[in-house]
Design a protein around this motif. Structure first.
Motif, PDB file in Angstrom:
ATOM      1  N   LEU A 230       0.821  -1.218   0.000  1.00 49.50           N
ATOM      2  CA  LEU A 230       0.000   0.000   0.000  1.00 49.50           C
ATOM      3  C   LEU A 230       0.855   1.268   0.000  1.00 49.50           C
ATOM      4  CD1 LEU A 230      -2.808  -0.978   2.553  1.00 49.50           C
ATOM      5  CD2 LEU A 230      -2.970  -0.865   0.056  1.00 49.50           C
ATOM      6  N   ASP A 231       0.304   2.298  -0.597  1.00 49.45           N
ATOM      7  CA  ASP A 231       0.935   3.615  -0.596  1.00 49.45           C
ATOM      8  C   ASP A 231       0.966   4.147   0.841  1.00 49.45           C
ATOM      9  OD1 ASP A 231       1.477   6.363  -0.762  1.00 49.45           O
ATOM     10  OD2 ASP A 231       0.473   6.555  -2.698  1.00 49.45           O
ATOM     11  N   PRO A 232       2.119   4.623   1.322  1.00 48.42           N
ATOM     12  CA  PRO A 232       2.208   5.137   2.696  1.00 48.42           C
ATOM     13  C   PRO A 232       1.230   6.275   2.984  1.00 48.42           C
ATOM     14  CG  PRO A 232       4.391   4.824   1.760  1.00 48.42           C
ATOM     15  CD  PRO A 232       3.410   4.641   0.643  1.00 48.42           C
ATOM     16  N   LEU A 233       0.815   7.012   1.957  1.00 43.03           N
ATOM     17  CA  LEU A 233      -0.080   8.144   2.153  1.00 43.03           C
ATOM     18  C   LEU A 233      -1.560   7.767   2.015  1.00 43.03           C
ATOM     19  CD1 LEU A 233       1.891  10.899   0.176  1.00 43.03           C
ATOM     20  CD2 LEU A 233       1.958  10.367   2.630  1.00 43.03           C
ATOM     21  N   ALA A 234      -1.819   6.490   1.779  1.00 40.39           N
ATOM     22  CA  ALA A 234      -3.204   6.052   1.582  1.00 40.39           C
ATOM     23  C   ALA A 234      -4.004   6.177   2.872  1.00 40.39           C
ATOM     24  CB  ALA A 234      -3.218   4.611   1.088  1.00 40.39           C
ATOM     25  N   ARG A 235      -5.291   6.451   2.703  1.00 36.93           N
ATOM     26  CA  ARG A 235      -6.229   6.464   3.831  1.00 36.93           C
ATOM     27  C   ARG A 235      -6.950   5.119   3.841  1.00 36.93           C
ATOM     28  NH1 ARG A 235      -9.318  11.771   1.947  1.00 36.93           N
ATOM     29  NH2 ARG A 235      -8.922  10.623   0.012  1.00 36.93           N
ATOM     30  N   ILE A 236      -6.789   4.399   4.951  1.00 36.35           N
ATOM     31  CA  ILE A 236      -7.342   3.043   5.037  1.00 36.35           C
ATOM     32  C   ILE A 236      -8.538   3.018   5.976  1.00 36.35           C
ATOM     33  CG2 ILE A 236      -6.886   0.630   5.626  1.00 36.35           C
ATOM     34  CD1 ILE A 236      -3.977   1.090   5.132  1.00 36.35           C
ATOM     35  N   ALA A 237      -9.642   2.425   5.514  1.00 39.73           N
ATOM     36  CA  ALA A 237     -10.815   2.177   6.358  1.00 39.73           C
ATOM     37  C   ALA A 237     -10.904   0.672   6.580  1.00 39.73           C
ATOM     38  CB  ALA A 237     -12.080   2.687   5.696  1.00 39.73           C
ATOM     39  N   VAL A 238     -10.828   0.272   7.843  1.00 46.24           N
ATOM     40  CA  VAL A 238     -10.890  -1.144   8.215  1.00 46.24           C
ATOM     41  C   VAL A 238     -12.268  -1.406   8.827  1.00 46.24           C
ATOM     42  CG1 VAL A 238      -9.850  -2.971   9.594  1.00 46.24           C
ATOM     43  CG2 VAL A 238      -8.417  -1.148   8.661  1.00 46.24           C
ATOM     44  N   VAL A 239     -13.031  -2.333   8.247  1.00 53.83           N
ATOM     45  CA  VAL A 239     -14.403  -2.566   8.694  1.00 53.83           C
ATOM     46  C   VAL A 239     -14.592  -4.036   9.076  1.00 53.83           C
ATOM     47  CG1 VAL A 239     -16.854  -2.352   8.147  1.00 53.83           C
ATOM     48  CG2 VAL A 239     -15.200  -0.746   7.153  1.00 53.83           C
ATOM     49  N   SER A 240     -15.140  -4.238  10.277  1.00 56.76           N
ATOM     50  CA  SER A 240     -15.425  -5.581  10.760  1.00 56.76           C
ATOM     51  C   SER A 240     -16.910  -5.732  11.028  1.00 56.76           C
ATOM     52  CB  SER A 240     -14.641  -5.861  12.051  1.00 56.76           C
ATOM     53  OG  SER A 240     -15.044  -7.092  12.629  1.00 56.76           O
ATOM     54  N   ARG A 241     -17.445  -6.896  10.720  1.00 60.88           N
ATOM     55  CA  ARG A 241     -18.848  -7.152  11.019  1.00 60.88           C
ATOM     56  C   ARG A 241     -19.066  -7.272  12.524  1.00 60.88           C
ATOM     57  NH1 ARG A 241     -22.566 -12.219   8.806  1.00 60.88           N
ATOM     58  NH2 ARG A 241     -24.319 -11.884  10.227  1.00 60.88           N
ATOM     59  N   PHE A 242     -18.097  -7.864  13.215  1.00 62.17           N
ATOM     60  CA  PHE A 242     -18.217  -8.069  14.654  1.00 62.17           C
ATOM     61  C   PHE A 242     -17.302  -7.121  15.397  1.00 62.17           C
ATOM     62  CE2 PHE A 242     -19.239 -12.206  12.748  1.00 62.17           C
ATOM     63  CZ  PHE A 242     -20.507 -12.409  13.283  1.00 62.17           C
ATOM     64  N   ALA A 243     -17.865  -6.387  16.349  1.00 68.72           N
ATOM     65  CA  ALA A 243     -17.085  -5.419  17.108  1.00 68.72           C
ATOM     66  C   ALA A 243     -15.962  -6.089  17.885  1.00 68.72           C
ATOM     67  CB  ALA A 243     -18.000  -4.648  18.062  1.00 68.72           C
ATOM     68  N   ASP A 244     -16.208  -7.315  18.408  1.00 68.90           N
ATOM     69  CA  ASP A 244     -15.176  -7.967  19.212  1.00 68.90           C
ATOM     70  C   ASP A 244     -14.026  -8.514  18.374  1.00 68.90           C
ATOM     71  OD1 ASP A 244     -16.575 -10.009  18.055  1.00 68.90           O
ATOM     72  OD2 ASP A 244     -17.224 -10.954  19.925  1.00 68.90           O
ATOM     73  N   PHE A 245     -14.207  -8.560  17.041  1.00 65.83           N
ATOM     74  CA  PHE A 245     -13.122  -8.986  16.163  1.00 65.83           C
ATOM     75  C   PHE A 245     -12.330  -7.792  15.635  1.00 65.83           C
ATOM     76  CE2 PHE A 245     -11.689 -10.305  11.805  1.00 65.83           C
ATOM     77  CZ  PHE A 245     -10.695 -11.175  12.236  1.00 65.83           C
ATOM     78  N   LEU A 246     -12.855  -6.594  15.817  1.00 63.12           N
ATOM     79  CA  LEU A 246     -12.225  -5.390  15.274  1.00 63.12           C
ATOM     80  C   LEU A 246     -10.784  -5.209  15.763  1.00 63.12           C
ATOM     81  CD1 LEU A 246     -12.618  -2.969  13.445  1.00 63.12           C
ATOM     82  CD2 LEU A 246     -13.575  -1.716  15.392  1.00 63.12           C
ATOM     83  N   PRO A 247     -10.465  -5.416  17.064  1.00 63.55           N
ATOM     84  CA  PRO A 247      -9.067  -5.266  17.494  1.00 63.55           C
ATOM     85  C   PRO A 247      -8.112  -6.214  16.776  1.00 63.55           C
ATOM     86  CG  PRO A 247     -10.537  -5.256  19.391  1.00 63.55           C
ATOM     87  CD  PRO A 247     -11.367  -5.665  18.210  1.00 63.55           C
ATOM     88  N   VAL A 248      -8.566  -7.445  16.518  1.00 61.44           N
ATOM     89  CA  VAL A 248      -7.728  -8.406  15.802  1.00 61.44           C
ATOM     90  C   VAL A 248      -7.475  -7.922  14.383  1.00 61.44           C
ATOM     91  CG1 VAL A 248      -7.585 -10.784  14.944  1.00 61.44           C
ATOM     92  CG2 VAL A 248      -8.594 -10.323  17.185  1.00 61.44           C
ATOM     93  N   LEU A 249      -8.526  -7.429  13.750  1.00 57.63           N
ATOM     94  CA  LEU A 249      -8.427  -6.947  12.374  1.00 57.63           C
ATOM     95  C   LEU A 249      -7.497  -5.744  12.285  1.00 57.63           C
ATOM     96  CD1 LEU A 249      -9.617  -7.389   9.525  1.00 57.63           C
ATOM     97  CD2 LEU A 249     -11.438  -5.801  10.128  1.00 57.63           C
ATOM     98  N   GLU A 250      -7.698  -4.773  13.174  1.00 54.79           N
ATOM     99  CA  GLU A 250      -6.871  -3.561  13.141  1.00 54.79           C
ATOM    100  C   GLU A 250      -5.407  -3.888  13.443  1.00 54.79           C
ATOM    101  OE1 GLU A 250      -6.665   0.913  15.137  1.00 54.79           O
ATOM    102  OE2 GLU A 250      -8.092  -0.574  15.897  1.00 54.79           O
ATOM    103  N   MET A 251      -5.166  -4.771  14.408  1.00 49.37           N
ATOM    104  CA  MET A 251      -3.795  -5.135  14.746  1.00 49.37           C
ATOM    105  C   MET A 251      -3.078  -5.772  13.561  1.00 49.37           C
ATOM    106  SD  MET A 251      -2.421  -7.601  17.826  1.00 49.37           S
ATOM    107  CE  MET A 251      -3.196  -9.068  17.115  1.00 49.37           C
ATOM    108  N   GLY A 252      -3.817  -6.635  12.816  1.00 49.70           N
ATOM    109  CA  GLY A 252      -3.214  -7.263  11.648  1.00 49.70           C
ATOM    110  C   GLY A 252      -2.854  -6.257  10.574  1.00 49.70           C
TER     111      GLY A 252
END
Length: 343
Positions: A230-252
């Motif tokens: 990915l481009d270092p200047l890109a704006r990334i939106a990370v979306v999870s269906r389950f709120a409790d999985f969101l930390p795992v997704l964002e950390m990855g």
């Protein structure tokens, strides 16, 4: 001694067109009579000569049948008295009253196999092979992989199986909001449960005596490569269906795209979701969050976040338990082994 006058009658249904030897059919008849309770423990069997005459075979054939049944512990020879049904597990099970339902289930399997075109010989071979295979794997640790989505959870189980080889049996399971009695029983009968950290406490309440390992999940190789490029200047939106999985997704995402600073992570029902997705250059979606892409710009890059159990966690937390579980299974009582194998 048993003789023609005292020898009990045994109904033999011999069919020489089945493709199954007469010796096998005689043995099957006697085992069936024992399993149904028609021949209970202590019941006398015909003499070798009498049974040979009933079946129309040489006495040597019946002698081999009796020898096989004796080796299996189903019958016993009493000097000067003859051959009798032994006080064996099969006879005791028949006396327990549970045999009728078991035979009905067995008949259902045989009927389905017959309807599928299998011959009697094919069915016998299939059931024997399956029994041997199940028995051979009875002492393998039985691990459970509990996830959120069926296809993904099956892939997690397959990944761990590849890493463990044939040293354990791993079953995937989706845990519903209200688990059934069978699902709870499966968790409680497993030697180890692997799952997400967010599911740990809930599973612990349902299966308090089963060891639970919370694994980290990392992006699959294709996802890691996409994030790393990915481009270092890109704006990334990370979306999870389950709120409790969101930390795992964002950390990855942050782990494999550390060069990108502008990362916004949110659940499907988060305020501002539509705006954040619309402004993003890159959309990273977990399984089940695909509908969020409806709000993305046409030129936005979409990355499906596919993940796998962290091999390091499997090596550190799961592999060391194999020898321990195997040792406990070796020490388990026969009844405990049968209980685990039946589940």
């Amino acid at each position: 001694m048993q003789n023609e006058n005292s020898s009990p009658a045994i109904g033999l249904d011999i069919d020489r067109s089945l493709g199954i030897s007469v010796r096998q059919q005689i043995r099957a008849t006697l085992v069936h009579r024992i399993s149904t309770g028609e021949l209970s423990a202590g019941a006398p069997l015909p003499s070798v000569r009498d049974l040979a005459e009933m079946a129309g075979v040489a006495p040597m054939t019946v002698s081999k049948v009796y020898a096989e049944l004796k080796d299996s512990g189903l019958v016993e020879a009493r000097v000067g008295a003859g051959t009798f049904v032994a006080d064996c597990a099969l006879a005791r099970f028949a006396a327990s009253g549970e045999i009728a339902s078991l035979l009905a289930e067995t008949d259902s399997v045989i009927d389905r196999a017959s309807a599928g075109g299998l011959s009697a010989a094919d069915i016998v071979a299939m059931l024997a092979a399956r029994t041997i295979r199940r028995a051979a794997g009875a002492l393998k640790p039985r691990y459970l992989m509990v996830g959120l989505f069926d296809a993904a959870t099956r892939s997690y189980a397959a990944r761990v199986s590849e890493q463990l080889g044939d040293r354990a049996t791993i079953t995937p399971m989706i845990l519903p909001s209200i688990p059934s009695e069978d699902e709870i029983a499966l968790m409680r009968s497993s030697d180890l449960i692997m799952t997400f950290s967010s599911q740990h406490d809930r599973i612990a309440l349902l299966a308090p005596n089963t060891p639970i390992v919370s694994l980290r999940f990392i992006p699959a190789e294709s996802t890691r490569l996409a994030l790393a490029s990915l481009d270092p200047l890109a704006r990334i939106a990370v979306v999870s269906r389950f709120a409790d999985f969101l930390p795992v997704l964002e950390m990855g995402v942050r782990r494999f795209a550390p060069h990108v600073a502008n990362v916004t992570a949110m659940g499907m029902d988060a305020p501002g979701l539509v705006r954040a997705v619309a402004e993003a250059d890159v959309l990273v979606l977990s399984t089940g969050a695909e509908s969020a892409a409806e709000h993305a710009r046409p030129d936005a890059t979409h990355i499906e976040y596919r993940h796998i159990p962290d091999p390091g966690d499997v090596a550190r937390l799961v592999l060391p338990r194999l020898d321990q579980v195997r040792a406990s299974l070796d020490e388990a009582s026969p009844s405990e082994r049968q209980r685990k194998e039946a589940l």
